[in-house]
Design a protein around this motif. Structure first.
Motif, mmCIF file in Angstrom:
data_model
loop_
_atom_site.group_PDB
_atom_site.id
_atom_site.type_symbol
_atom_site.label_atom_id
_atom_site.label_comp_id
_atom_site.label_asym_id
_atom_site.label_seq_id
_atom_site.Cartn_x
_atom_site.Cartn_y
_atom_site.Cartn_z
ATOM 1 N N ALA A 1 87.395 11.212 -128.704
ATOM 2 C CA ALA A 1 87.953 10.826 -127.404
ATOM 3 C C ALA A 1 88.653 9.469 -127.498
ATOM 4 O O ALA A 1 89.706 9.253 -126.889
ATOM 5 C CB ALA A 1 86.839 10.791 -126.358
ATOM 6 N N MET A 2 88.080 8.568 -128.287
ATOM 7 C CA MET A 2 88.712 7.250 -128.440
ATOM 8 C C MET A 2 90.068 7.356 -129.117
ATOM 9 O O MET A 2 91.035 6.701 -128.722
ATOM 10 C CB MET A 2 87.811 6.322 -129.264
ATOM 11 N N GLU A 3 90.139 8.193 -130.155
ATOM 12 C CA GLU A 3 91.406 8.313 -130.875
ATOM 13 C C GLU A 3 92.457 9.010 -130.009
ATOM 14 O O GLU A 3 93.629 8.612 -129.996
ATOM 15 C CB GLU A 3 91.200 9.050 -132.206
ATOM 16 N N LEU A 4 92.040 10.026 -129.261
ATOM 17 C CA LEU A 4 92.985 10.692 -128.354
ATOM 18 C C LEU A 4 93.502 9.714 -127.300
ATOM 19 O O LEU A 4 94.703 9.677 -127.001
ATOM 20 C CB LEU A 4 92.304 11.898 -127.685
ATOM 21 N N ALA A 5 92.600 8.912 -126.758
ATOM 22 C CA ALA A 5 93.000 7.948 -125.723
ATOM 23 C C ALA A 5 93.972 6.916 -126.294
ATOM 24 O O ALA A 5 94.938 6.504 -125.632
ATOM 25 C CB ALA A 5 91.758 7.272 -125.145
ATOM 26 N N LYS A 6 93.725 6.509 -127.530
ATOM 27 C CA LYS A 6 94.615 5.539 -128.181
ATOM 28 C C LYS A 6 96.018 6.136 -128.337
ATOM 29 O O LYS A 6 97.024 5.502 -128.004
ATOM 30 C CB LYS A 6 94.029 5.159 -129.549
ATOM 31 N N TRP A 7 96.086 7.360 -128.848
ATOM 32 C CA TRP A 7 97.400 8.007 -129.030
ATOM 33 C C TRP A 7 98.093 8.245 -127.691
ATOM 34 O O TRP A 7 99.316 8.149 -127.583
ATOM 35 C CB TRP A 7 97.242 9.322 -129.803
ATOM 36 N N LEU A 8 97.304 8.562 -126.687
ATOM 37 C CA LEU A 8 97.874 8.768 -125.351
ATOM 38 C C LEU A 8 98.487 7.464 -124.851
ATOM 39 O O LEU A 8 99.615 7.429 -124.340
ATOM 40 C CB LEU A 8 96.762 9.248 -124.408
ATOM 41 N N LYS A 9 97.752 6.373 -125.028
ATOM 42 C CA LYS A 9 98.221 5.055 -124.579
ATOM 43 C C LYS A 9 99.469 4.629 -125.355
ATOM 44 O O LYS A 9 100.394 4.027 -124.796
ATOM 45 C CB LYS A 9 97.088 4.045 -124.807
ATOM 46 N N GLU A 10 99.488 4.943 -126.638
ATOM 47 C CA GLU A 10 100.632 4.574 -127.488
ATOM 48 C C GLU A 10 101.844 5.472 -127.251
ATOM 49 O O GLU A 10 102.897 5.272 -127.864
ATOM 50 C CB GLU A 10 100.250 4.681 -128.970
ATOM 51 N N GLY A 11 101.672 6.499 -126.445
ATOM 52 C CA GLY A 11 102.797 7.405 -126.191
ATOM 53 C C GLY A 11 102.992 8.445 -127.275
ATOM 54 O O GLY A 11 103.985 9.184 -127.271
ATOM 55 N N LYS A 12 102.073 8.526 -128.230
ATOM 56 C CA LYS A 12 102.203 9.551 -129.280
ATOM 57 C C LYS A 12 101.769 10.928 -128.785
ATOM 58 O O LYS A 12 102.111 11.939 -129.373
ATOM 59 C CB LYS A 12 101.366 9.169 -130.499
ATOM 60 N N LEU A 13 100.975 10.915 -127.727
ATOM 61 C CA LEU A 13 100.540 12.166 -127.095
ATOM 62 C C LEU A 13 100.980 12.146 -125.646
ATOM 63 O O LEU A 13 100.980 11.089 -125.001
ATOM 64 C CB LEU A 13 99.007 12.275 -127.107
ATOM 65 N N THR A 14 101.334 13.318 -125.163
ATOM 66 C CA THR A 14 101.599 13.433 -123.742
ATOM 67 C C THR A 14 100.955 14.740 -123.263
ATOM 68 O O THR A 14 100.443 15.499 -124.079
ATOM 69 C CB THR A 14 103.107 13.402 -123.453
ATOM 70 N N TYR A 15 100.946 14.968 -121.971
ATOM 71 C CA TYR A 15 100.320 16.201 -121.506
ATOM 72 C C TYR A 15 100.916 16.630 -120.173
ATOM 73 O O TYR A 15 101.635 15.863 -119.519
ATOM 74 C CB TYR A 15 98.801 16.021 -121.376
#
Lengths: 335, 335
Positions: A286-300
């Motif tokens: 969950a921490m790594e997903l949240a980091k990527w989400l914050k960095e804009g590497k993930l979107t949804y």
């Protein structure tokens, strides 16, 4: 406060419909010591719930007849007899499909609405996101330049799988069932290739889009689509079995070409999993997903229907492909 | 010295027979520098060779038409132009099916006849033994008290699998096709339970002999027998796909119940392999097998037919279940 719940009134054989469920009025139950009274904000509907409607062994125990269905729910505390939670808190838990829920505080996890939208905890930062994370990274283990195919690519899990594969430097081919979905995958999520299984010959399209074969297959659907992907696997391929949504409403045993020979000659690995297999590692994921989400590497993306009475429609829509990204039911706004 | 070779003259569709092979006289070729002339002692016939008779991708490249078949052979040097090997040496190599063979020394490994019978290097201390060793211990990874099922249990690989599983403290259930085989497995190899798939209802017998389900399945046969085993797997089961002998002579695509759903709900792993995947660890595996053999923890049996002209009969007999343990052809005695 008028309370309602949705119960399983009959076990479906095939696609569930209104005959299998009943919505009934129930009292609001005052919380006892250590409990809170919750107002439901978002209900998550997920394909795995179909398996729980059968009276046979699956991932998780079957739903009981004439008891409320249950699953991931985000809710707000409206009255508390807990020392842990106070009125206004937003929480998530595995909870019954009710408008108002009385629950022990130990069954709930408090959310911080400043960190991410509260609904994300039912999607990319919750069970579907973690499912994608562990299934792809632990079982699929994609390497830079490898070809990853994901079926059910536009769903809550598939959208995350494809993005994670790209973060790992792999080529991603997504299979989904509408041009809107394909457009979203290709243009917003930067999938390398997309295939519409409803309008294209999947075998031909896979051959064209996977000229170097398939190294990783993240399977959400099963059936013919998976047969086609498996026919193209490379030596050492890894297949993560996450779901078989094409089969959940079949009325008889699913038959097809046996694929053991194909796994054998390719020294390939196929592994089923359920996200709870990785429970010990949820926090890290969950921490790594949240980091990527914050960095804009993930979107949804979320597909949200409004109203408690739309819950069953949202659920059955999962099997007709109505949703792009996470399917949610918005029951109420937080206060 | 009269030399002969067996060539593939036509690709079989279905069970191979005499129409697909030709035995022809060929000259004995004098060795050049770095080569030796060999007299063939033992020819190994193995199920995987059937795959090489098709003109399609499998573990290893297809046999060429009108070229000799080849495989594991133990032979004796009868004339040498090698600095490594001298007359009388016993060697093993992947060699053509000929009575006399001229081969470069680099393609041969010298055997020490004092360490173990030379034929064992084609069986328990060779490819079949290593196949059992790595498939069971790396993929199956049986734990004390777990239930291991092995199909093709009386073959060169299966007999080793069962004994290794017992060394690891697991319960072993073997499936084979004759009462002689069952007797051997139960009484000489101490399998816990045995099933005759030709005379018993395999599903019923499996249910009776695996009351706690199946934790590890070592699959040599595929088809219906494997379907039955897979229906009993436990959460976290491991399935090592070693062979699918029931399918090698099928004339059309093998169909059956798709098993992805079963792998999924059990978080089970299925992995194909070929022994060469573990080439870097062969020495360690062979040493441990030799140690257990010396300690009497492992034993083995060979089915030996005599005469070069019996080679094809020995090969096709693999598919009709003629052999217990390793099937060999004895072509000549060492000098």
């Amino acid at each position: 406060m008028h309370n309602e719940q949705i119960v399983l009134s009959a076990r479906p054989n095939g696609m569930p419909n209104s005959e299998h469920f009943r919505t009934e009025s129930i009292p609001v139950k005052d919380p006892e010591n250590g409990e809170v009274l919750l107002k439901t904000l978002y209900i998550s509907v997920d394909p795995y719930m179909r398996g729980r409607m059968n009276d046979r062994k699956s991932y998780v125990p079957p739903f009981a007849l004439n008891e409320p269905l249950s699953g991931g729910i985000v809710a707000q505390v409206i009255s508390s007899r807990s020392t842990e939670l106070t009125e206004g808190d937003i929480v998530i838990g595995n909870l019954p499909w009710q408008k108002f829920i009385t629950a022990p505080d130990a069954s709930l996890r408090k959310l911080d609405p400043d960190l991410a939208p509260i609904s994300a905890s039912l999607g990319i930062l919750g069970m579907p996101g973690l499912t994608a994370y562990f299934g792809l990274l632990d079982i699929g283990d994609p390497k830079p330049g490898e070809t990853v195919v994901v079926s059910g690519a536009a769903g809550a899990v598939g959208t995350v799988v494809g993005q994670l594969a790209r973060i790992k430097g792999a080529r991603v081919v997504g299979i989904a069932g509408s041009d809107d979905k394909l457009h979203y995958l290709k243009n917003e999520l930067q999938f390398d290739e997309v295939i519409n299984y409803k309008t294209e010959n999947v075998r031909d399209s896979l051959s064209n889009t996977c000229p170097d074969g398939v190294d990783v297959y993240f399977d959400n659907v099963g059936g013919d689509i998976s047969d086609a992907v498996l026919s193209l696997i490379n030596k050492g391929a890894r297949i993560a079995l996450c779901g078989q949504i094409s089969l959940y409403n079949l009325e008889k045993q699913d038959h097809g070409p046996r694929m053991q020979g194909q796994l054998l000659i390719n020294s390939a690995l196929m592994k089923g999993f359920i996200v709870s297999d990785y429970a010990q590692h949820f926090e890290q994921g969950a921490m790594e997903l949240a980091k990527w989400l914050k960095e804009g590497k993930l979107t949804y993306k979320e597909t949200i229907v409004e109203g408690f009475d739309q819950t069953l429609r949202a659920f059955t829509g999962l099997f007709t492909g109505d949703n792009i990204g996470k399917q949610l039911v918005k029951v109420a706004d937080p206060d």
